[in-house]
Scaffold this motif. Structure first.
Motif: not given
Ligand code: TYD
Length: 215
Positions: A71-73, A80-81, A117-118, A122-125
């Motif tokens: 889900f994170a990927a 980003m896209k 999960i937060a 944070t790394f993702v967003t």
């Protein structure tokens, strides 16, 4: 960033998709801003491919952490896209699900913990938060009954998890709403759809008065 980022959250059967379809023409009538709608997991081809892997009923034995990472990927690509470029262009972006879904489903439903999960997200967003989240609240029993009635919609792997899982997800959403009272507005999704659309419309228009003409 110049645009506005709105997320719509809620359990299966809460009517997110119908809400977004119904509210879009009303918002367009009142604003000159460019509005785009999108969804998670998915929203762009690569993220849609990841979506198929996650939601496939064949992926039964998937580990919870693997599920969270997929889900994170998918979210990172979508962000980003599609989401960030649109926001940079000044558009209003409305997305069906975002980080709160992972907090409620993987954090609470799967029991991995909201904080874990937060942190992953944070790394993702890079810490991007929605400007507004509409949470469509429905009792799990009612939501599940609705998706059973409406089998035309795809039934995915998470829909097949039992009532207990969906009760945890519901509790997770209520906690997120309680902890983020400025960002998250709780909408009663057990009302008729027209009323749900009306309530959400009022919230959006009054939250961003510069963008929408108020009659
Ligand atoms: P979808 O068919 O889009 O369901 P809905 O119409 O209810 O939004 O499937 C998305 C499923 O994925 C749904 O069961 C919720 C789940 N999900 C998570 O568990 N974590 C997440 O981060 C996201 C985005 C979705």
């Amino acid at each position: 960033m110049k645009g506005i980022f709105i997320t719509v959250e809620g359990a299966e059967g809460s009517g997110k998709t119908s809400l977004i379809q119904g509210i879009l023409p009303l918002l367009k009538e009142r604003s000159n801003a460019f509005i785009i709608t999108t969804r998670e997991p998915g929203g762009i081809p690569l993220a849609e491919r990841i979506r198929n892997v996650i939601l496939d009923v064949q992926s039964k034995e998937m580990d919870e952490k693997t599920e969270s990472l997929l889900f994170a990927a998918s979210r990172r690509e979508h962000l980003m896209k599609k989401i960030l470029p649109a926001l940079k262009d000044g558009k209003i972006v409305i997305t069906d699900r975002f980080v709160d879904s992972s907090l409620a489903y993987q954090g609470v439903g799967r029991g991995l913990g909201i904080e874990t999960i937060a942190n992953l997200n944070t790394f993702v967003t890079d810490d991007l938060e929605p400007d507004l989240t509409l949470y469509l609240d429905i009792l799990p029993e009612e939501g599940l009954a609705r998706i059973q009635q409406n089998r035309a919609n795809e039934i995915n792997r998470l829909d097949l998890s039992g009532l207990e899982f969906h009760q945890k997800v519901h509790a997770g959403y209520l906690k997120i709403a309680k902890d983020n009272p400025k960002r998250v507005v709780v909408i009663d999704a057990q009302q008729p759809l027209t009323k749900v659309i009306e309530d959400c419309f009022e919230v959006i228009v009054h939250r961003f008065p510069k963008l929408f003409k108020i009659n």
